[in-house]
Design a protein around this motif. Sequence first.
Motif, PDB file in Angstrom:
ATOM      1  N   SER A  28      -9.631  -1.193   2.000  1.00 58.20           N
ATOM      2  CA  SER A  28     -10.022  -2.203   3.002  1.00 58.20           C
ATOM      3  C   SER A  28     -11.458  -2.650   2.816  1.00 58.20           C
ATOM      4  O   SER A  28     -11.785  -3.826   3.049  1.00 58.20           O
ATOM      5  N   TYR A  75     -11.420  -5.209   0.047  1.00 59.19           N
ATOM      6  CA  TYR A  75     -10.680  -6.442   0.337  1.00 59.19           C
ATOM      7  C   TYR A  75     -10.782  -6.735   1.827  1.00 59.19           C
ATOM      8  O   TYR A  75      -9.953  -6.278   2.624  1.00 59.19           O
ATOM      9  N   ILE A 127      -7.962  -7.446   4.660  1.00 62.93           N
ATOM     10  CA  ILE A 127      -7.025  -6.442   5.177  1.00 62.93           C
ATOM     11  C   ILE A 127      -7.405  -6.086   6.607  1.00 62.93           C
ATOM     12  O   ILE A 127      -8.570  -5.836   6.914  1.00 62.93           O
ATOM     13  N   ASN A 128      -6.418  -6.053   7.487  1.00 64.15           N
ATOM     14  CA  ASN A 128      -6.645  -5.659   8.877  1.00 64.15           C
ATOM     15  C   ASN A 128      -6.630  -4.133   8.956  1.00 64.15           C
ATOM     16  O   ASN A 128      -5.593  -3.496   8.820  1.00 64.15           O
ATOM     17  N   GLN A 129      -7.792  -3.557   9.207  1.00 63.05           N
ATOM     18  CA  GLN A 129      -7.954  -2.109   9.206  1.00 63.05           C
ATOM     19  C   GLN A 129      -7.140  -1.430  10.313  1.00 63.05           C
ATOM     20  O   GLN A 129      -6.695  -0.290  10.160  1.00 63.05           O
ATOM     21  N   ILE A 178      -3.778  -0.693   8.950  1.00 62.25           N
ATOM     22  CA  ILE A 178      -3.862   0.349   7.922  1.00 62.25           C
ATOM     23  C   ILE A 178      -3.910   1.723   8.585  1.00 62.25           C
ATOM     24  O   ILE A 178      -3.120   2.620   8.261  1.00 62.25           O
ATOM     25  N   CYS A 234       4.952  -2.274   9.343  1.00 63.50           N
ATOM     26  CA  CYS A 234       4.274  -1.373   8.397  1.00 63.50           C
ATOM     27  C   CYS A 234       5.035  -0.056   8.275  1.00 63.50           C
ATOM     28  O   CYS A 234       5.123   0.531   7.183  1.00 63.50           O
ATOM     29  N   THR A 243       3.815  -8.237   4.841  1.00 64.02           N
ATOM     30  CA  THR A 243       2.417  -8.481   5.177  1.00 64.02           C
ATOM     31  C   THR A 243       1.542  -7.771   4.155  1.00 64.02           C
ATOM     32  O   THR A 243       1.986  -6.848   3.457  1.00 64.02           O
ATOM     33  N   LEU A 244       0.302  -8.199   4.084  1.00 64.60           N
ATOM     34  CA  LEU A 244      -0.647  -7.572   3.168  1.00 64.60           C
ATOM     35  C   LEU A 244      -0.780  -6.085   3.472  1.00 64.60           C
ATOM     36  O   LEU A 244      -0.737  -5.241   2.566  1.00 64.60           O
ATOM     37  N   GLU A 245      -0.924  -5.762   4.748  1.00 68.00           N
ATOM     38  CA  GLU A 245      -1.115  -4.361   5.135  1.00 68.00           C
ATOM     39  C   GLU A 245       0.119  -3.512   4.800  1.00 68.00           C
ATOM     40  O   GLU A 245      -0.002  -2.361   4.372  1.00 68.00           O
ATOM     41  N   VAL A 298       0.041  -2.765   1.120  1.00 67.03           N
ATOM     42  CA  VAL A 298      -0.998  -1.779   0.815  1.00 67.03           C
ATOM     43  C   VAL A 298      -0.545  -0.378   1.208  1.00 67.03           C
ATOM     44  O   VAL A 298      -0.719   0.586   0.452  1.00 67.03           O
TER      45      VAL A 298
END
Length: 328
Positions: free
Chosen positions: A181, A184, A187-189, A192, A263, A281-283, A286
Amino acid sequence: MIIEDLALLDQPNQQFQGFGLIRSAQLAQTKKGDPFYNLSIAKGKKEVPAKVWSELIAGQEEEVKEVLQEGRVIYFEGDTSTYQDQLQITVRNFRASKEDEVDTADFLEMAPERIESLQQELEDYIALIVDPLIQEVVSSIYQKYKKPFSSYPAAVKNHHSFVGGLLYHTVCMIRLGLDVSRRYPGINQDFIIGGITLHDASKVIEYTSYTAPQYSVPGEFIGHISMSSMLVDREVQKILSDRGEKAQLTKLEQEAVYQLQHCILSHHGRLEWGSPVEPKTLEAHVIHLIDMIDSRVNMIERGLADTPEGAFTKVFPLGKLYKPSMDE
């Protein structure tokens, strides 16, 4: 020479007399229909398959079944051999251990870091979640299951299959997630931390125990992925109930809950790997990739631990792996 410490068994034609923890026990039949037990007996990191053949069972089936219970430490005598390049033990004699003979804790493999430190680190990470609803949902679920969450393994076999493995795997993943994170910023921490904390949370329901975990009835019927998403939904309903009779989530709150559940539901990455949905989603992408990294690093390190330097060995389910030679 008779070996009395299971951890010292390392080659065929060794004689053993001592204690071991039954990690798994399955009653099976030979081609002739004779009963026998497939056992997995452990001490710490050492785990050895063992066979109890029919001559030790005949006429005392119920007594044997009572002794060969998963999670129980037994005294046994046996001889080592190899089968399909794997060390195994043929049991010659066995009995239940007496109450004052052994401490079960001495036979359990523990997480490589202190449980209390890992708990505090995870709680500090959860406190970093900015979104108040997500923070409340994640924190509440963790606190509700804190005790089993801190003792259960992350898997029955293969990776992080030790006491505290679920907690250790979760913290290691968040460490990686925060590193990614920082590199990048898009990214919404929150997702994560929240998604990783809860991605395997229902393994405390999916497994029967932390000493000799097997799959529970809800674990077999539903599985930890769906059950973890269900935990989120139940917590949200509780929060709404506390807000009042007609309380509803705002549009942004509802989307945040959906993203958190996504997620969790997609963390195995592919439908054929057990995910109800694939990452969107990106998260979610990841988290899936970090889960793959952390589980495989642990799997490989454990699989190569007893392998001589400069040699290949089979590590299930990854195949043949090489342990490099270290320069002096």
